[in-house]
Design an enzyme around this catalytic site. Sequence first.
Site, mmCIF file in Angstrom:
data_model
loop_
_atom_site.group_PDB
_atom_site.id
_atom_site.type_symbol
_atom_site.label_atom_id
_atom_site.label_comp_id
_atom_site.label_asym_id
_atom_site.label_seq_id
_atom_site.Cartn_x
_atom_site.Cartn_y
_atom_site.Cartn_z
ATOM 1 N N GLY A 98 -11.249 4.451 2.944
ATOM 2 C CA GLY A 98 -12.424 4.471 3.119
ATOM 3 C C GLY A 98 -13.254 4.575 4.403
ATOM 4 N N ASP A 118 0.912 -1.235 0.271
ATOM 5 C CA ASP A 118 -0.135 0.096 0.390
ATOM 6 C C ASP A 118 0.999 1.359 -0.130
ATOM 7 O OD1 ASP A 118 -2.174 1.171 0.330
ATOM 8 O OD2 ASP A 118 -2.336 1.343 2.264
#
Length: 289
Positions: free
Chosen positions: A209, A84
């Site tokens: 998110g 990531d």
Amino acid sequence: MLVSAKEMLQKAKAGHYAVGQFNINNLEWTKSVLQTAQELESPVILGVSEGAGKYMCGFKTVSAMVKAMIEELNITVPVALHLDHGTYEGCYKCIEAGFSSIMFDGSHYPIDENVAKTQELVKVCAEKGLSLEAEVGSIGGEEDGVVGMGECADPEECKAIADLGVDMLAAGIGNIHGKYPANWPGLSFETLAAVQEKTGEMPLVLHGGTGIPDEMIKKAINLGVAKINVNTECQLSFADATRKYIEAGKDQQGKGYDPRKLLAPGAEAIKVTVKEKMELFGSVGKAFK
């Protein structure tokens, strides 16, 4: 067995749902996410930031742990192990360590340099069967010392990166890492629609998110988002459950201080959070379709 995220995201894009990337920080995190994905028959992506990788004794340690855990827990759903917000150097370390997917975050470079470095990694990942995520436009907030202002991506720059052959694209649309402030204006769906128009079938990625209202999540999926990243929400649920366990004095009852007992409530809380997100994203039951 680890797989590339390419096929799972192509299916998600075509099926109008999203696959969750849940960042892992230790064994408990990883176990909770994998068990929930198996229970719900959902494909899943395990995200590892460079900071979390260092904390867990390096990318080789993480890769070995995840592969062994998949075998020991009899996990049969598709699982991708994904770097990531990787640096250029970090991408190569994860390729060597056995990750099945990587993200190169070149959003802080001038677009020409972002294109050049991404193009090189596209070739390397294609040779090794890894999926590659690229980024255009910064994600707001801070992660591993990288601070972004949340600028919206330029659709033309998104097209330039997408045309290189990456498997997924993270485009800044006003989203941020961490908690969203009370005065957050929301996602720029105008930008997302413009990026979608320029990139066609490319699966798009929504970072940050945690805290985005459900209706915005669903609209983003309808506009082409096929991967949604969740980290902070799992951290918050883990911390809340652990705090309640200690404040109730359960760590002082019997052998409640045993780490296996002390961390259990937090691990269960992560499962609940992951389940809620998978249901919201629409990936439940999609693992074998």
